[in-house]
Design an enzyme around this catalytic site. Structure first.
Site, short mmCIF file in Angstrom:
data_model
loop_
_atom_site.label_atom_id
_atom_site.label_comp_id
_atom_site.label_asym_id
_atom_site.label_seq_id
_atom_site.Cartn_x
_atom_site.Cartn_y
_atom_site.Cartn_z
N CYS A 117 2.87 18.18 -10.84
CA CYS A 117 4.25 17.98 -11.40
C CYS A 117 4.71 16.38 -11.26
O CYS A 117 6.14 16.86 -11.87
CB CYS A 117 4.89 18.86 -11.06
SG CYS A 117 6.03 19.25 -9.61
N HIS A 173 1.19 -1.33 -0.06
CA HIS A 173 -0.04 0.40 -0.35
C HIS A 173 0.94 1.83 0.48
O HIS A 173 0.47 3.00 0.54
CB HIS A 173 -1.07 -0.46 1.31
CG HIS A 173 -1.80 -1.33 1.19
ND1 HIS A 173 -2.15 -1.59 2.07
CD2 HIS A 173 -2.46 -2.01 0.17
CE1 HIS A 173 -3.33 -3.01 1.50
NE2 HIS A 173 -3.44 -2.93 0.20
N ALA A 180 1.86 -9.90 18.43
CA ALA A 180 2.63 -9.77 17.65
C ALA A 180 4.19 -10.03 18.33
O ALA A 180 4.89 -10.92 18.30
CB ALA A 180 2.70 -9.27 16.31
N CYS A 206 3.89 15.40 -5.87
CA CYS A 206 2.98 16.32 -6.03
C CYS A 206 1.89 16.21 -7.08
O CYS A 206 2.12 15.55 -7.89
CB CYS A 206 4.11 17.56 -7.02
SG CYS A 206 3.33 19.48 -7.66
P1 NAD Z 1 -6.92 -4.07 10.50
O1 NAD Z 1 -6.52 -2.42 10.66
O2 NAD Z 1 -7.91 -3.85 9.92
O3 NAD Z 1 -6.83 -5.03 11.50
C1 NAD Z 1 -5.96 -5.08 12.44
C2 NAD Z 1 -5.13 -6.29 13.15
O4 NAD Z 1 -4.36 -6.18 14.03
C3 NAD Z 1 -6.66 -7.02 13.58
O5 NAD Z 1 -6.25 -8.25 13.49
C4 NAD Z 1 -6.24 -6.98 15.05
O6 NAD Z 1 -7.08 -7.59 15.74
C5 NAD Z 1 -4.61 -7.18 15.30
N1 NAD Z 1 -3.93 -6.75 15.73
C6 NAD Z 1 -4.37 -6.07 17.10
N2 NAD Z 1 -3.16 -5.97 17.31
C7 NAD Z 1 -2.45 -6.50 17.40
C8 NAD Z 1 -1.28 -6.84 17.93
N3 NAD Z 1 -0.78 -6.23 18.99
N4 NAD Z 1 -0.65 -8.32 17.45
C9 NAD Z 1 -0.76 -8.79 16.23
N5 NAD Z 1 -1.92 -8.24 15.88
C10 NAD Z 1 -2.08 -7.82 16.74
O7 NAD Z 1 -5.00 -3.60 9.94
P2 NAD Z 1 -5.19 -4.57 8.12
O8 NAD Z 1 -5.21 -5.79 7.94
O9 NAD Z 1 -3.21 -4.29 7.81
O10 NAD Z 1 -5.38 -3.31 6.98
C11 NAD Z 1 -6.05 -2.38 7.03
C12 NAD Z 1 -4.48 -1.00 6.50
O11 NAD Z 1 -4.55 -0.19 6.85
C13 NAD Z 1 -3.46 -2.04 5.89
O12 NAD Z 1 -3.70 -1.45 4.37
C14 NAD Z 1 -2.72 -0.30 6.02
O13 NAD Z 1 -2.19 -0.23 4.37
C15 NAD Z 1 -3.33 0.54 6.42
N6 NAD Z 1 -3.06 1.00 7.98
C16 NAD Z 1 -1.87 0.65 8.14
C17 NAD Z 1 -0.89 1.27 9.97
C18 NAD Z 1 0.72 1.38 9.49
O14 NAD Z 1 1.46 1.68 8.93
N7 NAD Z 1 0.98 0.80 11.08
C19 NAD Z 1 -1.96 1.83 10.79
C20 NAD Z 1 -2.85 2.01 10.14
C21 NAD Z 1 -4.24 1.22 9.43
ZN ZN Z 2 5.05 20.44 -7.72
#
Ligand code: NAD
Ligand code: ZN
Length: 256
Positions: free
Chosen positions: A132, A121, A234, A129
């Protein structure tokens, strides 16, 4: 029960020819970054269609930058890798984990030391930008008066994928390739509700891989696509797996 699952996971990993990981927002929760869904998720505070859809951004970039991205930016910039990111980096140094496919835009896997990270993602580290196409590093752009602007006067957007946008083709192709060639896939901290990312474990499973899921909550993959489900946060679970992996291959760990 869980320790038996940890032992099985470690066994699968040390025997793997080509292990990959798919990670989601949950892996960064212990680094202080809220996920989208679930407890404390951003969607409790913001409406995704109002703040994370490309049409909303293009219609009112000032609002999205001010309210949603202003919040995200501060959290992302302060975050550091946690034990789960560091553990996956160690699995790479041990020669076990080859690639990470991440849905996250936070750059924490690279900061932890993983060298092959597919940003499914995009990322928040770079801005582009709208007028440009000039790219700039987010940390080098003045974000104090949103929306941030390029020297040409155009508005900057982050290089992350909004809802309603395509996955970067090279990221999609490589992710599909890695998913079909791996023999073990670790799926860490994803709700498996966002497509097409959630399809990668399905490709892995259909190609014969063992899919191992780490999440405090079950997901649509659990026990259907995932061979093993390790319920827990995790950081702790990855640490326990590493301890067991290092016990199984002590000679390899001494030099890493
Ligand atoms: P999601 O927000 O849909 O789900 C989060 C998942 O993480 C849930 O299933 C939850 O049970 C689990 N979770 C919560 N705490 C946890 C822990 N301590 N250890 C392990 N798992 C845990 O997330 P998604 O499936 O990644 O989809 C959401 C989209 O949001 C992604 O595509 C991403 O691009 C974006 N996003 C990114 C960030 C980041 O970059 N850190 C943060 C928020 C959202
Ligand atoms: Zn520009």
């Amino acid at each position: 029960m869980i320790s038996e699952l940890i032992k099985q996971t470690a066994q699968y990993l040390v025997s793997a020819r080509h292990a990959v990981a798919l990670t989601g927002a949950g892996i960064s929760v212990e680094s202080g970054i809220p996920p989208f869904r679930g407890e404390g998720g951003l969607w409790e505070k913001y409406d995704p269609m109002e703040f994370a859809h490309i049409n909303s951004f293009l219609k009112n970039p000032e609002k999205v930058w001010k309210i949603f991205m202003g919040d995200m930016k501060n959290v992302l910039m302060a975050a550091k890798p946690n034990d789960a990111h560091l553990g996956l980096a160690r699995l790479e140094r041990l020669g076990i984990l080859k690639t990470i496919i991440t849905q996250n835009v936070d750059g924490l896997h690279q900061m932890a030391g993983n060298t092959d990270v597919i940003e499914f993602h995009g990322n928040f580290a770079w801005l582009r930008c709208l007028k440009c196409n000039q790219r700039s590093k987010t940390i080098e752009v003045d974000l104090s008066d949103p929306p941030p602007k390029c020297a040409c006067g155009g508005i900057f957007r982050p290089e992350c994928v909004f809802f309603g946008e395509m996955i970067p083709p090279s990221a999609l192709t490589r992710s599909q390739e890695e998913s079909s060639r791996c023999d073990v896939m670790l799926v860490v901290g994803t709700s498996a509700l966002v497509q097409p990312a959630a399809f990668m474990p399905v490709i892995a499973r259909e190609s014969g891989a063992t899919v191992i899921e780490i999440n405090p909550e079950p997901t649509p993959l659990t026990h259907r696509i995932s061979t093993l489900f390790l319920a827990g946060k995790a950081g702790r679970v990855v640490n326990d797996i590493l301890t067991e992996v290092e016990r199984l291959i002590p000679s390899k760990t001494a030099s890493c």
